[in-house]
Structures are given as C-alpha cells and as structure tokens.
Design an enzyme around this catalytic site. Structure first.
Site, short mmCIF file in Angstrom:
data_model
loop_
_atom_site.label_atom_id
_atom_site.label_comp_id
_atom_site.label_asym_id
_atom_site.label_seq_id
_atom_site.Cartn_x
_atom_site.Cartn_y
_atom_site.Cartn_z
N HIS A 15 0.89 -1.34 -0.10
CA HIS A 15 0.02 -0.03 0.01
C HIS A 15 0.83 1.26 0.05
CE1 HIS A 15 -3.52 2.22 1.24
NE2 HIS A 15 -2.82 3.19 1.73
N GLU A 16 1.89 1.48 1.00
CA GLU A 16 2.87 2.49 1.03
C GLU A 16 3.34 2.48 -0.22
OE1 GLU A 16 1.83 4.66 3.05
OE2 GLU A 16 0.63 3.37 4.22
N HIS B 160 1.56 4.42 -3.03
CA HIS B 160 1.66 5.93 -2.80
C HIS B 160 3.28 6.53 -3.13
CE1 HIS B 160 -2.04 6.69 -0.74
NE2 HIS B 160 -1.69 5.67 0.39
N HIS C 280 3.25 6.72 -7.12
CA HIS C 280 2.31 7.81 -7.56
C HIS C 280 3.55 9.04 -7.31
CE1 HIS C 280 -1.69 9.68 -7.00
NE2 HIS C 280 -1.10 10.12 -8.39
ZN LIG Z 1 -2.96 5.21 1.82
#
Ligand SMILES: [Zn+2]
Length: 689
Positions: free
Chosen positions: A473-474, A477, A480
C-alpha cells in the site's frame, strides 16, 4: 546564512541527515519563511504584467525550498524523535502554519492569479500550469477571498468557531474515554480475554493503588474484551459505556457532544451559504473527484443495495451460529463481535505464526521490486546514501535506458523514538527549472518487527500478511510520487490529486498481495525454503472476505448518514429531520441489517465527521476502493503481470499526478467510468460464486 553552515538549507542533492541537529531547525525555517515572504511581497507589489513566469514560478520555487526543509524536519521528528527535536518541531510548526494561512488569504496574489487566468497567454500554458492556476483560484474562493467585507468578517468568525468547536468535540470524546473505567475484582470474570490484555488491566489498576483489573474503553482493551470475554453481562456493560461516550447517556454531562454537533452543523451550513452553495456537502465536493451530493448519494445507495443480500446472509449465519454453538438465542449488539470472532476461528482457523514463516522480509521486498520492475518497466537498485539511522536503506529507480526516475528511503522496523504506523511522505517533489530536473524522493516508513537473535543466531525478520499488504500500500503511494512525469510543482506526483482519489495508486497495490502468481514468487519458508502452500493461501483468501457484507453495510450506513447530514439537514430550519439523531435513525432505517440498541450514541464520538477532515467525505473510503478494484480488473483481464496494462496505468494515472482530473485519468486507463462490480467480486459478494 548559507548552506555550508546549515545542512537543512543544503538542497543541492540528498540531505546530509548525519549533520542535522535540532539547533539547525529554527534558523533554517526562519530564513526560508523570510525569503518566501520577501518573494511574495515582491511578486504581489510588482507592476509587471501577471504571467506564469512572473507570479507562479517564483512563488513555487520559494514554497518548494521551505517544503523540502520542513518535510525533513517533520520526518526526522517522526522517525528519530528526541526531546530537543520535538521541541524544535513544535516551536516552528505554528510559524509554518501561519505562513501558509497568510498565503491562502493574500488578496493581492488572488488578483494576480485572476489576471493570469484572464490573460491571452493563459491558453498557451501547459495543461498542468493551467490546472495550477485554476486550483489557486478555487482555493482562494473557498477561503472566502471573493466575499464582501462584512461577509468576509463573518466567514472568518465561522471558521474560527468551527475550529474550536471541533477541537472541543475531540476533547470531550477523549475526556469521556479517560474518565470511564470498570473495575473487576475476580479474574474469572475475564475468562476468554487474552492474557496480555488482562495483564495490562491489572497494571492499570495497580497504578491506582487498587487490587484487581481496570477495564477501559481504549482500543487495546475495548476491542479484545468485546471479541473474547465469555461473560455476557461484562460485554453488555462495556459496550454500553463505549456506545454512549460523550453523549446525553454518558456518565458526565460535561462531556456531552449533543449541542456541539448541532452548532457545528449550523456553522458549516452558514459557511456554505456565505460562499453561495446550497449545502456544506457541495462545498466539500468542490475539490474532490465526486461532482455532486446526489452523485455520492446514488453511489452509496447503490453499494448498500447490492451488499444488502450478503449482509443479510452474514447476519443470519451469525445468529444461527450464536444460537446453536454459543447458546445465545437473541444476540444483542454486545454479542456480535464475540460471536463473529468465534465463527471466524471455527471456519478459517490458521495461525498468523504459520503464515509468517513464508514471508521473510527480504523475499517480500525482492518480490515487490520484481513486480514493479516487471509491470512498470523500471529497475530498482540499492545505493549508498547518508541516512538518519543504520537500519534505513536507500534505493534508486531508473528507466531501462538508465535515466534517473526517482529515489526512496526505506525505514521498515519499529524502534524507540519512531512514531507507530506506516506512511509515505514526500522528501522532494519532481519539478523542472530550465534544463534541470529535480527528481522526486520518497520516505517509506513502516513499523515491522526488527530482526531478532535466537541463541546468538540472527533470524531474518518475518512479516505477517497484513504487513505485506501495508508495505505494498505505502509503496503504491510512493510510486505515485516517484513515477510522475509532471514537471510543474503543485500538480506533480501526489500534489493536487483529489482527496477521494488519492488512495487509488496505493490500494491497487494491495491486490497483488492476494494473487497466487505473485505470492508463489514472493514467499519462501524461512526454514524449508518452500513457497506458500495453495491450501493455506485458499484459507487466507476465504478469511479475507469473512462477513464482508456486514462490514460494507456498516460503512455505507456511516457514509449515508454523513452525506444526509450535510445535504438535507439544516439545524433549526424545520425540514424532514428534528435533529442529527433523526438523520442517523433515517440512515439506519434505510440501510442497516443489524438492529442497534436504543442507547447507541455512536454519532457523539464520530470524530471523522465532526472533528476530522471527513465531513461530507466519509464516502471516500469506499469510493477509492471502487476505483482501485475496478482499475485492477484490467490486470485481471489481461494478466496480473502484464507490462502492457502496467505501462498504461503508469502513463494515464501515476505519471499524471494532479495535472488533470482523476476521473479523466481513470477513464483514460479503464476506457469507461468506474463501476462497482470488481469491488463486490473482490469482496466475495457475487451471486454466481
Ligand atoms: Zn494510503
């Protein structure tokens, strides 16, 4: 002051973390704020025509310098905090906050941005530059910059009142939580509760000079008591305490949030009317991906309608299990977590310890990098760099031609002085100045178990599957931020991305942790070297969707309540609802499957909506899940390791940052607007299976 005296001002390459001390913070922040204010003053008072180069570019450069220094301070305070560093951080935070507040209210700058937007040259700016100007104008307007003087004064009063009422709301919840306790003398009443929770309860009683056990409503006590305590009357008592926190039924009327809720809602409505909107929900949605309250309401209701049969099935199962296996004929709200946990254990029992043996940290990292290299056609390699702790690693991402894409620090293990949780933060954002490109740098932080030594032999750290999901998940980010191709600050990487779309790149990464093809390559038993067995994987997968119908409807209920509250209810204005409680009752009548007890006052502690940033925004959780599930379904269709799908996701979503609306990016990738089906399927809510 020059950078050789103060490493926090040295923005040349990577920060020299080994040289930064708390004494550097105040002089660096003061110097950068003074420089930024001087730039703003020069731009605002200039008689030169307002253009991108004369207004936006110099301000962006000044803000970038302050951001780079301040994000370093913020990061160090979060990961290697000391009393001196915390003191320096806290002493400078109000200055940084005030600087940004002043900037957002500078009417001279507002006029400059309006002039840029009105100039003939505006049309020849890049898409990203035009988006920055539009965002600026939007934020000035939402900050009240266009109001008549009398309205502006009132707007400011409303904002200030809202800030203090929200803080008071939180304080009441915290104070009511702290004030509540239930003392148990006889350990046998705690039968079923895990030993470490009981031990903590004993320690807390002891600290007050008491014998026995002190139960509280804080998560580490409340949650396991509700899940594991065999004593039904104990669960009922603790549940009531939790469900009446900070309400008219709470223990202390001083902490009752009832009046605050009505005041907050009235002020939000007034703020919306001052800005010319019909409701606070409309204001909240202006900078978001969702366009109108009715669009959000339709989304939430559709999800509720489609999840309902599965929630009904979940609830029926739970009731019959409680009756047949636990002897509870008529389960109350205070029995549900307990029955649910027992049913889960019965059905999917596998130990987290067993799963962990297959996820040595190094193997997981290699699997993650391998996945990213495959689908995004980049290479990731470790590189030497000065860091803030010997445990921290540093990596560089290059494209296949060897050109730099971005860099990141990986700080994975829990230690003293490090804030708990997992997050990604930007150290450096991508931007261009003439020929020079400033490449992005990310901080990726987790709190996994550190390596251990058993009998003098060091064991590699093992991750739970939940840890693996967190890391993916991290890292999403991070991608991105790192894979952006936008050169314009303010809309590059995660900057300027709509708040209800910002979890798309992170949540989509979670999907790969549930793919057999990926897990086979990413797992290796720490002792035997065998990959994860298929049977164990299947059990993990079924457990993942356990009671997903009920869980979805609970989120739908919150989201519907939040949206109705900020569209259809106006305190004291007559209308269909007498008060906020009536709105909650209506939302429940519409969607809930599980009846709530009369004493339930969950609303009075719903800080997300009354004190946090989720007002008319709670739907975002499910909204972003729909986006990520639907985007991932492209990979499911063409192959979860497809470089073709990967390069399209990179080109249309990751690379674009905030330079265009998230919906446009989504459609460019998916070929159509988002649909619910993939999320329902991922959560096991399909009628065919
Ligand atoms: Zn998040």
């Amino acid at each position: 002051m020059n950078p050789s005296d103060n490493p926090l001002l040295d923005h040349g390459a990577l920060m020299r973390y080994d040289r930064i001390t708390p004494e550097h913070v105040t002089p660096a922040v003061d110097a950068l704020i003074a420089a930024a204010r001087a730039t703003i003053e020069r731009v605002a008072t200039s008689s030169e025509a307002a253009t991108w180069d004369s207004v936006a570019a110099p301000i962006a450069a000044a803000l970038d310098a302050l951001d780079r220094t301040w994000s370093t301070v913020r990061h160090l305070n979060a990961v290697v905090s000391t009393p001196a560093l915390r003191g320096a951080y806290n002493a400078n935070l109000p200055k940084v906050t005030a600087f940004h507040a002043d900037l957002g209210q500078d009417e001279r700058l507002f006029a400059k941005y309006r002039a840029i937007a009105a100039s003939p040259a505006f049309a020849s700016l890049s898409v990203a530059q035009r988006k920055v100007v539009e965002n600026e104008l939007r934020d000035f307007r939402l900050g009240g910059a266009e109001l008549a003087p009398a309205d502006k004064a009132r707007f400011k009063e409303v904002q200030e009142a809202l800030a203090s009422l929200s803080a008071k709301f939180d304080d009441n919840v915290l104070d009511a939580t702290n004030a509540w306790a239930y003392y148990v003398d006889d350990r046998s009443r705690l039968a079923g509760v895990p030993d470490d929770v009981i031990e903590q309860a004993r320690t807390e009683a002891h600290a007050e000079g008491r014998e026995g056990y002190k139960l509280t409503l804080r998560g580490p006590c409340y949650v396991p008591v509700m899940q594991y305590a065999d004593d039904r009357s104990l669960r009922a008592h603790v549940h009531r305490g939790y469900a009446t926190l900070a309400s008219d039924l709470g223990d202390d009327p001083a902490f009752d949030n009832t009046a605050l809720i009505e005041q907050i809602l009235a002020l939000r409505h007034e703020e919306a009317r001052l800005l010319g909107y019909a409701s606070f929900a409309e204001v909240s949605l202006v900078p978001k991906m969702a366009n109108t309250p009715s669009e959000v309401l339709a989304f939430v209701r559709d999800l509720g309608r489609r999840a309902r049969p599965f929630a009904e099935r979940d609830y029926a199962e739970l009731r019959s299990f409680a009756r047949d296996e636990l002897g509870i004929d008529d389960p109350k709200a205070s029995d549900l977590a307990y029955a649910s946990e027992k049913l889960r254990q019965r059905r999917y029992a596998f130990s987290e310890q067993e799963v962990k043996q297959y996820f040595p940290e190094d193997r997981v990292l290699a699997g993650l990098f391998d996945l990213v290299e495959t689908i995004y056609d980049v290479s990731i390699a470790e590189a030497p760099a000065v860091t803030w702790h010997p445990d921290v690693r540093f990596f560089q991402i290059h494209d296949r031609q060897g050109a730099m894409v971005g860099q990141f620090y990986l700080d994975l293990h829990a230690r003293e002085g490090k804030q708990s949780g997992a997050w990604m933060d930007d150290a450096v954002n991508r931007r261009r100045e003439g020929e020079r490109v400033q490449h992005p740098v990310a901080f990726l932080t987790c709190n996994f178990a550190p390596p251990t030594r058993v009998n003098g032999v060091s064991r590699p750290p093992l991750l739970t599957h939940r840890d693996v999901v967190t890391m993916f998940h991290e890292f999403g980010h991070g991608l991105h931020l790192l894979l952006t191709r936008v050169d314009v600050p303010g809309v590059s990487g995660i900057e300027g991305v709509e708040w209800d779309a910002v979890e798309l790149p992170s949540q989509i990464m979670e999907n790969w942790t549930w793919e057999w093809e990926v897990l086979q390559r990413m797992t290796r038993h720490v002792d035997t070297g065998a990959p994860l067995p298929r049977a164990l994987f299947d059990r993990m997968l079924s457990a993942k969707n356990f009671q997903s119908g009920l869980a979805t409807l609970r989120q739908v209920e919150f989201a519907l309540f939040d949206m109705l509250l900020h569209t259809e209810y106006v305190p004291g204005a007559g209308g269909p609802y007498a008060d906020a409680r009536a709105v909650l009752a209506a939302a429940r009548r519409e969607v809930a499957v599980v009846p709530r007890p009369d004493y339930d006052r969950f609303m009075h502690a719903f800080g997300h909506v009354f004190a946090g940033g989720y007002a008319a925004g709670y739907y975002s959780y499910k909204w972003a899940e729909v986006l990520s599930a639907d985007a991932f379904s492209v990979f499911e269709e063409v192959g979860v390791l497809s470089p073709a799908a990967g390069s399209r996701f990179r080109d249309e979503v990751l690379a674009r940052g905030g330079s265009r609306p998230a919906l446009e990016s989504f459609i460019a990738f998916r070929g159509r607007p988002p649909q619910l089906d993939a999320l329902l399927r991922h959560n096991g809510m399909t009628t065919s299976s």
